[in-house]
Design an enzyme around this catalytic site. Sequence first.
Site, short mmCIF file in Angstrom:
data_model
loop_
_atom_site.label_atom_id
_atom_site.label_comp_id
_atom_site.label_asym_id
_atom_site.label_seq_id
_atom_site.Cartn_x
_atom_site.Cartn_y
_atom_site.Cartn_z
N HIS A 262 0.84 -1.21 0.00
CA HIS A 262 0.00 0.00 0.00
C HIS A 262 0.88 1.26 0.00
CE1 HIS A 262 -3.63 2.43 1.14
NE2 HIS A 262 -2.68 3.22 1.63
N GLU A 263 1.78 1.36 0.97
CA GLU A 263 2.63 2.55 1.04
C GLU A 263 3.56 2.60 -0.17
OE1 GLU A 263 1.63 4.66 3.13
OE2 GLU A 263 0.45 3.30 4.38
N GLU A 292 -4.77 7.73 -2.96
CA GLU A 292 -5.25 6.46 -2.42
C GLU A 292 -5.61 5.48 -3.54
OE1 GLU A 292 -4.85 5.48 0.54
OE2 GLU A 292 -4.36 7.41 1.43
#
Length: 497
Positions: A262-263, A292
């Site tokens: 995700h990061e 996002e």
Amino acid sequence: MMTETMQALRDLQKKLYAFQFALNVIDFDAQTVAPSESYSGRGEALEVLSSIKYSLIADPALPALLEKARGEERTEQEAAEVAELQRMYDETSKIPAQEYAAFVKLTTAAVNAWEKAKAASDFSLFAPYLEQIVAYRRRTAAYFDANKAPYDVWLDQYEKGLSMAQCDAFFDQLKAVIQPLVKEIGQRGAKIPCDFLKGTWPIEAQKMLSAAVMKLMGIDERHCVLSESEHPFTTEFYKGDVRITTHYHEDDMASNLYSVIHEGGHALYELHMADRLQYTCLSGGASMGLHESQSRLCENYLGRSLGFIKSLWPTLTELFPTQLAGVTPEAFYKAVNQCQPSLIRTEADEVTYCLHVMVRYELEKRLMDGSLAVKDLPAAWNAQMKELLGVDVPDDAHGVLQDIHWACGDLGYFPSYALGTAYGAQMMASMRKDLDVDALLEAGNWAPITGWLEERIWQYGKEKTPAQLLKNACGGEFDPKFYTDYLVEKYFAIYEL
Ligand SMILES: [Zn+2]
């Protein structure tokens, strides 16, 4: 040749960049290595630095300079810089300088109080700070548009043009598909074997897995470093220095694996801005929703795919030979995609994730229109969780205190996660027309995928609007149906519904 006016505006942008660089270093330091009782001195420093940054952008001489620049010949990029500076001036100058700096100090103290409240699972330790934050957000919304509901003002700040009316329609559309799907999985879905995920996963081996995953994603470690923090996050200093963090749990390897992906998705976006945008106000993600969309796209549409897990399988079985003895990539794929209503948003599966966002959205709406008092928030939280996810919240740490966002002053951010998730699904549908994504993932070949995203989104920073970038990547207007169709197709297959 750049005009003198434009050169002056470039100098200003460089100064703003330098201040933001310093503020980001302080923030990154605070969340990773700073001692726990260091917030008060940091708050003082942040208050001073923020007020200088404020006076640079809210400079009364700036509008005339921008007006002059508009009358001169400019390149497309220069025109975008002028427009972005104007937007920054318009928004920042509306808040009085003192209130602006005081809020920075307040949120620094609030984050500290929130950390303690969460550790003690005691909302009352955080409540006085949240009361001030909510009051500030309600009051200052009027500086932007006194005729608009405060929450509409803040939604628009995080995602241009977003309103409660749009969010309501969007969430209703999701709910109509997600809630019956969760029910059907719960009633008919045979339990997916995932006990093996509960084993013990040595931290050292997990760290090696993080490095392998970053390499697979094409994240250049000379420009992006992975650190540890209570809550995973990404901070960008400039395209040559992006920091991401993760959190290791010995009893849960999937938590770190998917935090890194995700990061890593946020990092890839920042690492691929065009060089020409460096040190200008156009560097950085176009909106929270778009940022996002990239992280959630990497985490779920790429990271939770069977192809990706197959490509990672030799590494996984080498690092965790006993934990994964007798487990197949297919079984692992199903286990990390298990749908199970749960308490924690960041650990939620793809089906129930947006329900967690809706809980926060409903509560923020009521906090901002004044119909919910901060002291009644924990009870309202628990009731919303019961209504939307059917779960009982055991304590505040696993409930209302789980996220850092409200302590940072971010009311109106959460819908970006759901929007980004839906944007990402539509981008993937578009990407699949150009690329054999599954084959590329299985071959561990991310370059064509990241190249596709760089070409359509990443390189532009804020030079194009989120709407233009979405059109670039999706070939049409935003439509949440791509996301709900994806969920139904994926989960019908996993649960053989
Ligand atoms: Zn994120």
